[in-house]
Design a protein around this motif. Structure first.
Motif, mmCIF file in Angstrom:
data_model
loop_
_atom_site.group_PDB
_atom_site.id
_atom_site.type_symbol
_atom_site.label_atom_id
_atom_site.label_comp_id
_atom_site.label_asym_id
_atom_site.label_seq_id
_atom_site.Cartn_x
_atom_site.Cartn_y
_atom_site.Cartn_z
ATOM 1 N N THR A 35 37.513 46.113 55.107
ATOM 2 C CA THR A 35 38.237 45.399 55.947
ATOM 3 C C THR A 35 39.028 43.955 55.514
ATOM 4 O OG1 THR A 35 35.796 45.424 56.801
ATOM 5 C CG2 THR A 35 37.594 46.782 58.419
ATOM 6 N N GLY A 36 38.383 44.426 53.608
ATOM 7 C CA GLY A 36 38.479 43.478 53.108
ATOM 8 C C GLY A 36 37.821 42.041 52.890
ATOM 9 N N LEU A 37 37.764 40.992 51.729
ATOM 10 C CA LEU A 37 37.383 40.193 52.559
ATOM 11 C C LEU A 37 38.312 38.382 53.592
ATOM 12 C CD1 LEU A 37 36.161 37.648 49.512
ATOM 13 C CD2 LEU A 37 36.487 36.564 51.506
ATOM 14 N N PRO A 38 37.799 38.089 54.575
ATOM 15 C CA PRO A 38 38.437 37.649 55.502
ATOM 16 C C PRO A 38 38.861 35.852 54.752
ATOM 17 C CG PRO A 38 35.794 37.531 55.841
ATOM 18 C CD PRO A 38 36.266 38.699 54.777
ATOM 19 N N PRO B 29 42.733 39.715 55.670
ATOM 20 C CA PRO B 29 42.043 40.292 54.578
ATOM 21 C C PRO B 29 42.743 40.429 53.309
ATOM 22 C CG PRO B 29 42.470 41.952 56.610
ATOM 23 C CD PRO B 29 43.620 40.758 56.427
ATOM 24 N N GLN B 30 41.725 40.088 52.360
ATOM 25 C CA GLN B 30 41.117 41.042 50.543
ATOM 26 C C GLN B 30 41.154 42.067 50.451
ATOM 27 O OE1 GLN B 30 44.338 37.991 49.318
ATOM 28 N NE2 GLN B 30 43.656 37.643 51.675
ATOM 29 N N GLU C 220 43.240 43.625 44.540
ATOM 30 C CA GLU C 220 42.517 41.951 44.745
ATOM 31 C C GLU C 220 42.155 42.184 43.144
ATOM 32 O OE1 GLU C 220 43.376 39.374 46.420
ATOM 33 O OE2 GLU C 220 42.078 37.654 44.927
ATOM 34 N N PHE C 221 41.752 43.271 42.628
ATOM 35 C CA PHE C 221 40.892 43.123 41.848
ATOM 36 C C PHE C 221 41.935 43.219 40.416
ATOM 37 C CE2 PHE C 221 38.806 46.173 38.446
ATOM 38 C CZ PHE C 221 38.024 46.032 38.004
ATOM 39 N N TRP C 222 43.112 44.221 40.972
ATOM 40 C CA TRP C 222 44.019 44.216 40.031
ATOM 41 C C TRP C 222 45.007 43.025 39.346
ATOM 42 C CZ3 TRP C 222 43.107 47.181 35.857
ATOM 43 C CH2 TRP C 222 42.295 47.590 36.561
ATOM 44 N N SER C 223 44.791 41.667 40.858
ATOM 45 C CA SER C 223 45.685 40.386 40.487
ATOM 46 C C SER C 223 44.936 40.017 39.283
ATOM 47 C CB SER C 223 45.142 39.815 41.466
ATOM 48 O OG SER C 223 45.914 40.424 43.480
ATOM 49 N N ARG C 224 45.943 39.235 38.620
ATOM 50 C CA ARG C 224 45.271 38.521 37.092
ATOM 51 C C ARG C 224 46.664 37.129 37.537
ATOM 52 N NH1 ARG C 224 48.615 41.415 33.069
ATOM 53 N NH2 ARG C 224 47.371 40.480 32.077
#
Lengths: 192, 291
Positions: free
Chosen positions: B68-71, B145-146, B151-155
């Motif tokens: 459910t991600g980081l709000p 939600p992130q 998000e981990f693969w964002s740079r």
């Protein structure tokens, strides 16, 4: 990346028969029935191995089972557990601990997301275990494939880290992306 | 008449529920379109399952994804708006209520001391990003939600200005998408931020990532770059869930600001196929407009 069409659709019951797993090919679509364990944290795989090595009897019977890399949300209601939702997480987080885990417990199927590394593949080919890819973000479809939660183990750290024993019914679709012949569909990935 | 705490709370609850329990209509349309054009049989099967799951989540009012991600809330606060509440506190209370009731899995830990029980709010969560709108008498709230994977693969990267800045940007975006592969749950929306400073470039990528799929950058050159990048990324063959196919991204959204002569700041924010977000405006007179 090689384009591959869809293979055969099969419905399998756990504990899985080794020959049935060896018959699976990449691209096949699988649905599962029967007992399985949801384990989504590396330290829980390690704990099972450590307790086995220490000669301590494990509270659950992992032998020949299907392992789901599915973080699970459940609720305790009147002494029973009710599944709220679950779905696949990235499997390569468990690359390090998995070859030994497959060999120790004769694991027949790993259900997760994104595939695993070559050391895991080697253990899969040796023991007779396939990697079944679940579709990320499809929590509703996969939660529908859970008949019940039959037990919950190792909640000491926090309930969200628990090992969850489930009874599956028509759980899928799962796509074979690593088969016992050593073939892969898609590329191997790392990270969450 | 000022916006009350109760109204803000109710709208925040509704937005957080909608953002975690449905896939936005523009994203569903893009997935439907991809299902028609995709040439790979297995990829079509995966896309059809994604659409089925999205439909089932909406119908049964349950979460689309186990993550459910980081709000995160993106606020645009009109300078004429009056709010009778501690906005950040009320947003956190809304997240807490929804998370406890359903319940959602507690997922947030200290980055160093990771052993304690995970939280659902607190320790800086939810993230609230604010901007202002001149003369507006409303607050616009975008809730998104992130999730863990994309998000981990964002740079983010800061480089010296190269001889071919456009080539460097294309290469960076392509490399980011290739590194993520199936782990970011494609087909993705790719938010690209260029310029600003370190904080600004990350924010630009975030804002680009929540832009509607069919809305191109108003600058025609950037709009055509967005289209060109979309075709380039779909040519990677990564496909839905990394299993091969022509559908790797649904959109590339680029946001640009000026930067120092000595820099080229670049950031890429990846969004998975669920592209979850919800947006609403609350006016001073109590009207609520869902966007």
């Amino acid at each position: 990346m090689r384009a591959i069409g869809m293979g055969k659709e099969v419905r399998l019951r756990t504990p899985l028969d080794e020959s049935a797993v060896r018959d699976l090919s990449i691209g096949d679509i699988v649905h599962l029935d029967g007992k399985a364990f949801a384990i989504a944290y590396a330290f829980q795989f390690q704990r099972a191995l450590d307790e086995l090595k220490g000669g301590k009897p494990l509270p659950m019977d992992l032998e020949g089972s299907a392992i789901l890399h599915f973080p699970t949300c459940f609720k305790e209601e009147g002494g029973r557990w009710r599944i709220v939702y679950f779905g696949p997480t990235t499997s390569s987080k468990f690359n390090k601990v998995t070859p030994e885990f497959i060999r120790a417990f004769k694991i027949r199927a790993i259900v997760g997301k994104g595939g695993m590394d070559d050391a895991v593949m080697a253990a899969m080919m040796e023991v007779g275990c396939a990697f079944l890819q679940a579709i990320g973000g499809c929590a509703v479809i996969y939660t529908k494939g859970v008949e019940e939660i039959t037990n919950v183990y190792w909640q000491e750290r926090h309930w969200t880290y628990a090992v969850v024993e489930l009874k599956l019914r028509d759980f899928g679709p799962l796509i074979v992306t690593m088969d016992v012949k050593g073939r892969r569909l898609g590329k191997e990935e790392r990270g969450p | 008449m000022p916006i009350t705490r109760e109204l803000l709370f109710d709208v925040a609850v509704e937005l957080f529920e909608r953002a975690t329990r449905s896939v936005p209509s523009d994203t569903l349309e893009a997935l439907e379109k991809a299902l028609k054009t995709e040439t790979n049989e297995l990829a079509r099967y995966v896309l059809a399952m994604m659409l089925k799951n999205a439909r089932m989540a909406s119908e049964s009012n349950t979460v689309v994804c186990q993550d459910t991600g980081l709000p995160t809330f993106f606020l645009k606060i009109g300078t004429d708006v009056e709010i009778e509440a501690d906005v950040k506190k009320v947003l956190a209370e809304a997240v807490e209520k929804v998370s406890l009731e359903f319940p959602y899995r507690a997922a947030f830990v200290h980055p160093i001391f990771r052993d304690s029980a995970p939280l659902i709010v607190g320790g800086g969560i939810p993230i609230v990003i604010c901007d202002t709108l001149p003369r507006a008498d409303f607050i616009e709230i975008a809730m998104s939600p992130q999730p863990s994977g994309p998000e981990f693969w964002s740079r983010i990267e800061m480089i010296s200005p190269p001889s071919d800045p456009l080539g460097a940007v294309k290469g960076f975006v392509l490399e980011t998408v290739n590194r993520a592969g199936g782990a970011a749950c494609p087909p993705m929306v790719v938010g690209v931020g260029l310029g600003g400073d370190m904080g600004e470039v990350a924010k630009l990528a975030k804002l680009a990532s929540i832009r509607p799929i069919n809305e191109r950058n108003p600058d025609p050159e950037l709009a055509s770059l967005e289209e060109e990048m979309r075709a380039l990324l779909n040519g990677t063959g990564i496909g839905p869930m990394g299993l091969g196919g022509d559908t790797t991204v649904l959109a590339v959204n680029i946001e640009v600001e000026y930067c120092m002569k000595a820099w080229l700041p670049m950031a890429v924010c990846l969004r998975c196929w669920t592209n979850r977000r919800a947006r609403a405006r609350i006016y001073n007179d109590g009207r609520v407009e869902h966007l």
